[in-house]
Motif scaffolding. Structure first.
Motif, mmCIF file in Angstrom:
data_model
loop_
_atom_site.group_PDB
_atom_site.id
_atom_site.type_symbol
_atom_site.label_atom_id
_atom_site.label_comp_id
_atom_site.label_asym_id
_atom_site.label_seq_id
_atom_site.Cartn_x
_atom_site.Cartn_y
_atom_site.Cartn_z
ATOM 1 N N ALA A 160 46.099 27.181 43.063
ATOM 2 C CA ALA A 160 45.473 26.592 41.878
ATOM 3 C C ALA A 160 45.645 27.489 40.660
ATOM 4 C CB ALA A 160 43.987 26.343 42.155
ATOM 5 N N ALA A 161 45.572 28.805 40.852
ATOM 6 C CA ALA A 161 45.725 29.735 39.734
ATOM 7 C C ALA A 161 47.139 29.686 39.173
ATOM 8 C CB ALA A 161 45.382 31.150 40.189
ATOM 9 N N VAL A 162 48.134 29.594 40.042
ATOM 10 C CA VAL A 162 49.521 29.528 39.575
ATOM 11 C C VAL A 162 49.749 28.245 38.778
ATOM 12 C CG1 VAL A 162 51.916 29.276 40.326
ATOM 13 C CG2 VAL A 162 50.462 31.019 41.372
ATOM 14 N N LEU A 163 49.251 27.123 39.294
ATOM 15 C CA LEU A 163 49.411 25.864 38.573
ATOM 16 C C LEU A 163 48.723 25.907 37.217
ATOM 17 C CD1 LEU A 163 48.844 23.321 41.494
ATOM 18 C CD2 LEU A 163 50.999 23.823 40.324
ATOM 19 N N ASP A 164 47.582 26.553 37.168
ATOM 20 C CA ASP A 164 46.792 26.584 35.935
ATOM 21 C C ASP A 164 47.298 27.639 34.963
ATOM 22 O OD1 ASP A 164 44.813 26.060 34.139
ATOM 23 O OD2 ASP A 164 43.268 27.169 35.196
ATOM 24 N N VAL A 165 47.227 28.890 35.363
ATOM 25 C CA VAL A 165 47.617 29.979 34.472
ATOM 26 C C VAL A 165 49.127 30.023 34.275
ATOM 27 C CG1 VAL A 165 47.403 32.441 34.024
ATOM 28 C CG2 VAL A 165 45.615 31.247 35.287
ATOM 29 N N GLY A 166 49.868 29.682 35.327
ATOM 30 C CA GLY A 166 51.320 29.622 35.161
ATOM 31 C C GLY A 166 51.723 28.593 34.135
ATOM 32 N N GLY A 221 37.193 35.451 44.596
ATOM 33 C CA GLY A 221 36.872 36.438 43.573
ATOM 34 C C GLY A 221 38.092 37.202 43.099
ATOM 35 N N SER A 222 38.952 37.612 44.028
ATOM 36 C CA SER A 222 40.161 38.345 43.629
ATOM 37 C C SER A 222 41.110 37.444 42.841
ATOM 38 C CB SER A 222 40.857 38.910 44.863
ATOM 39 O OG SER A 222 41.219 37.877 45.768
ATOM 40 N N THR A 223 41.177 36.167 43.211
ATOM 41 C CA THR A 223 42.012 35.240 42.442
ATOM 42 C C THR A 223 41.505 35.099 41.018
ATOM 43 O OG1 THR A 223 42.577 33.990 44.442
ATOM 44 C CG2 THR A 223 42.892 32.890 42.326
ATOM 45 N N LEU A 224 40.193 34.978 40.867
ATOM 46 C CA LEU A 224 39.612 34.888 39.519
ATOM 47 C C LEU A 224 39.910 36.144 38.718
ATOM 48 C CD1 LEU A 224 37.795 33.501 37.423
ATOM 49 C CD2 LEU A 224 35.816 34.495 38.595
ATOM 50 N N LEU A 225 39.832 37.293 39.339
ATOM 51 C CA LEU A 225 40.089 38.553 38.643
ATOM 52 C C LEU A 225 41.543 38.642 38.179
ATOM 53 C CD1 LEU A 225 38.853 41.297 37.838
ATOM 54 C CD2 LEU A 225 39.642 42.179 40.047
ATOM 55 N N ILE A 226 42.478 38.298 39.056
ATOM 56 C CA ILE A 226 43.900 38.362 38.702
ATOM 57 C C ILE A 226 44.239 37.334 37.625
ATOM 58 C CG2 ILE A 226 46.232 38.012 39.584
ATOM 59 C CD1 ILE A 226 45.208 39.117 42.279
ATOM 60 N N ALA A 227 43.679 36.121 37.768
ATOM 61 C CA ALA A 227 43.935 35.098 36.759
ATOM 62 C C ALA A 227 43.385 35.520 35.399
ATOM 63 C CB ALA A 227 43.305 33.770 37.194
ATOM 64 N N GLY A 228 42.218 36.165 35.395
ATOM 65 C CA GLY A 228 41.659 36.655 34.148
ATOM 66 C C GLY A 228 42.534 37.716 33.501
ATOM 67 N N ALA A 229 43.108 38.585 34.331
ATOM 68 C CA ALA A 229 43.999 39.612 33.790
ATOM 69 C C ALA A 229 45.254 38.987 33.186
ATOM 70 C CB ALA A 229 44.369 40.594 34.895
ATOM 71 N N ALA A 230 45.798 37.972 33.858
ATOM 72 C CA ALA A 230 46.984 37.296 33.325
ATOM 73 C C ALA A 230 46.672 36.625 32.000
ATOM 74 C CB ALA A 230 47.484 36.268 34.339
ATOM 75 N N HIS A 231 45.482 36.051 31.911
ATOM 76 C CA HIS A 231 45.082 35.442 30.643
ATOM 77 C C HIS A 231 44.964 36.478 29.539
ATOM 78 C CE1 HIS A 231 41.634 35.029 27.871
ATOM 79 N NE2 HIS A 231 42.293 33.953 27.525
ATOM 80 N N ILE A 269 32.841 34.644 33.131
ATOM 81 C CA ILE A 269 31.545 35.176 33.548
ATOM 82 C C ILE A 269 30.739 34.077 34.243
ATOM 83 C CG2 ILE A 269 29.328 36.029 32.695
ATOM 84 C CD1 ILE A 269 30.903 37.569 30.545
ATOM 85 N N GLY A 270 30.830 32.842 33.710
ATOM 86 C CA GLY A 270 30.164 31.724 34.367
ATOM 87 C C GLY A 270 30.690 31.486 35.767
ATOM 88 N N LEU A 271 32.011 31.536 35.935
ATOM 89 C CA LEU A 271 32.600 31.373 37.262
ATOM 90 C C LEU A 271 32.173 32.505 38.197
ATOM 91 C CD1 LEU A 271 36.202 30.316 36.194
ATOM 92 C CD2 LEU A 271 34.549 28.872 37.364
ATOM 93 N N ALA A 272 32.178 33.728 37.679
ATOM 94 C CA ALA A 272 31.756 34.871 38.494
ATOM 95 C C ALA A 272 30.292 34.751 38.886
ATOM 96 C CB ALA A 272 32.005 36.170 37.737
ATOM 97 N N THR A 273 29.473 34.192 37.998
ATOM 98 C CA THR A 273 28.057 34.003 38.320
ATOM 99 C C THR A 273 27.888 33.034 39.482
ATOM 100 O OG1 THR A 273 27.433 34.438 36.024
ATOM 101 C CG2 THR A 273 25.824 33.289 37.402
ATOM 102 N N VAL A 274 28.689 31.967 39.501
ATOM 103 C CA VAL A 274 28.645 31.026 40.626
ATOM 104 C C VAL A 274 28.970 31.752 41.925
ATOM 105 C CG1 VAL A 274 29.710 28.973 41.634
ATOM 106 C CG2 VAL A 274 29.183 29.033 39.192
ATOM 107 N N LEU A 275 29.998 32.589 41.917
ATOM 108 C CA LEU A 275 30.366 33.338 43.119
ATOM 109 C C LEU A 275 29.253 34.308 43.520
ATOM 110 C CD1 LEU A 275 34.140 34.142 42.460
ATOM 111 C CD2 LEU A 275 33.137 32.242 43.733
#
Length: 301
Positions: A160-166, A221-231, A269-275
């Motif tokens: 999902a991250a590749v489709l979105d951020v890619g 969580g790691s996917t969210l972190l990597i996607a955030g860095a790419a952004h 931050i909202g996504l991280a709060t859900v996690l």
């Protein structure tokens, strides 16, 4: 992390002149104040997006009302979340926004592809559908699709991250943004992709509704972190250089890039709060189970 599409920045040039001739606001030439501060109403793709969003809100509210009429509980905060998300999408794709064209472009995408998907996912629409549908073919088909192998792979967080951020990188770091004004169908396809990709990524990270496999907090969580860095890298690059084939006023470009960077952080931050809430609830349940087992063992002894 802003996950954008092809709204204000790559919409058909319309009033800007003949096909292939960008309007003044795209090239950075002098325009009237109204032309600078308003990117105007959307095209057919945006109209369809707004209509689908508003219909989805109406269906959701009707389903929640039906559930309550038969005596079942459904939190009102979920109604509010879904209504706000759907109405927010409709507003930003249809109505003019203040600021330069690139700034308005980023405002649109922060809402359409990030904030609104989070609100929609928090409302748990799949759970509502499963509870309100009567027993029958439709009720059986919905979980069958949600638990299918293709959907499971789409909801694998890295996919999902590749489709979105890619898609975000392809849009802003190739000639795709500039090409959208030449081809209406291309614009519609890109717009559809980024809306669905934003929903897919948010659903995959939050994982609130029942699906085939629930990936652990570490993977999500790691996917969210990597996607955030790419952004963050993309936002910083856009601060200095616009998408290829486009030209924006430097102040507009910097403002839009900063919105992309800091506004995206707020949604993350909202996504991280859900996690974090899921982790806290999970550890609490595990602790309660261990305590019950210990009490049972002590009672047996």
């Amino acid at each position: 992390m802003e996950r954008g599409g092809c709204d204000a920045a790559c919409r058909g040039y319309g009033a800007g002149g003949p096909r292939g001739t960008p309007p003044a606001w795209w090239t950075g030439a002098a325009v009237t104040p109204a032309g600078i501060s308003h990117t105007g109403a959307g095209g057919p793709a945006e109209a369809v997006t707004a209509a689908v969003s508003l219909v989805a809100v109406a269906v959701y509210l009707a389903a929640a009302a039906r559930l309550r009429r038969r005596g079942d509980g459904w939190p009102w905060r979920r109604d509010a979340a879904f209504t706000t998300g759907g109405a927010g999408i409709a507003y930003v794709v249809l109505f003019p926004l203040n600021g330069g064209p690139f700034t308005a472009h980023m405002i649109q995408h922060l809402i359409v592809a990030m904030a609104a998907p989070l609100l929609l996912v928090l409302a748990r629409p799949l759970t509502l559908a499963l509870r309100v549908l009567p027993v029958g073919s439709a009720r059986r088909a919905l979980p069958a699709v949600a638990h299918s192998r293709p959907v499971a792979w789409l909801l694998f967080p890295p996919t999902a991250a590749v489709l979105d951020v890619g898609g975000l990188w392809v849009l802003h770091r190739t000639g795709l943004a500039a090409a959208c004004h030449e081809h209406v169908l291309l614009h519609a396809a890109v717009h559809t992709h980024v809306v669905l990709a934003g929903l897919l990524f948010t659903f995959a990270v939050c994982r609130l509704d029942p699906v085939r496999r629930s990936w652990g907090l570490a993977v999500r969580g790691s996917t969210l972190l990597i996607a955030g860095a790419a952004h963050a890298v993309l936002a910083k690059s856009l601060y200095a250089t616009p998408p290829p084939g486009t030209h924006f006023a430097p102040s507009d470009l910097r403002t839009g890039a900063m919105l992309m960077y800091y506004g995206g952080d707020l949604v993350e931050i909202g996504l991280a709060t859900v996690l974090a809430v899921q982790w806290y609830a999970g550890t609490g349940r595990a602790h309660a189970r261990r305590r019950r087992r210990a009490e049972a063992a002590a009672a047996a002894a």
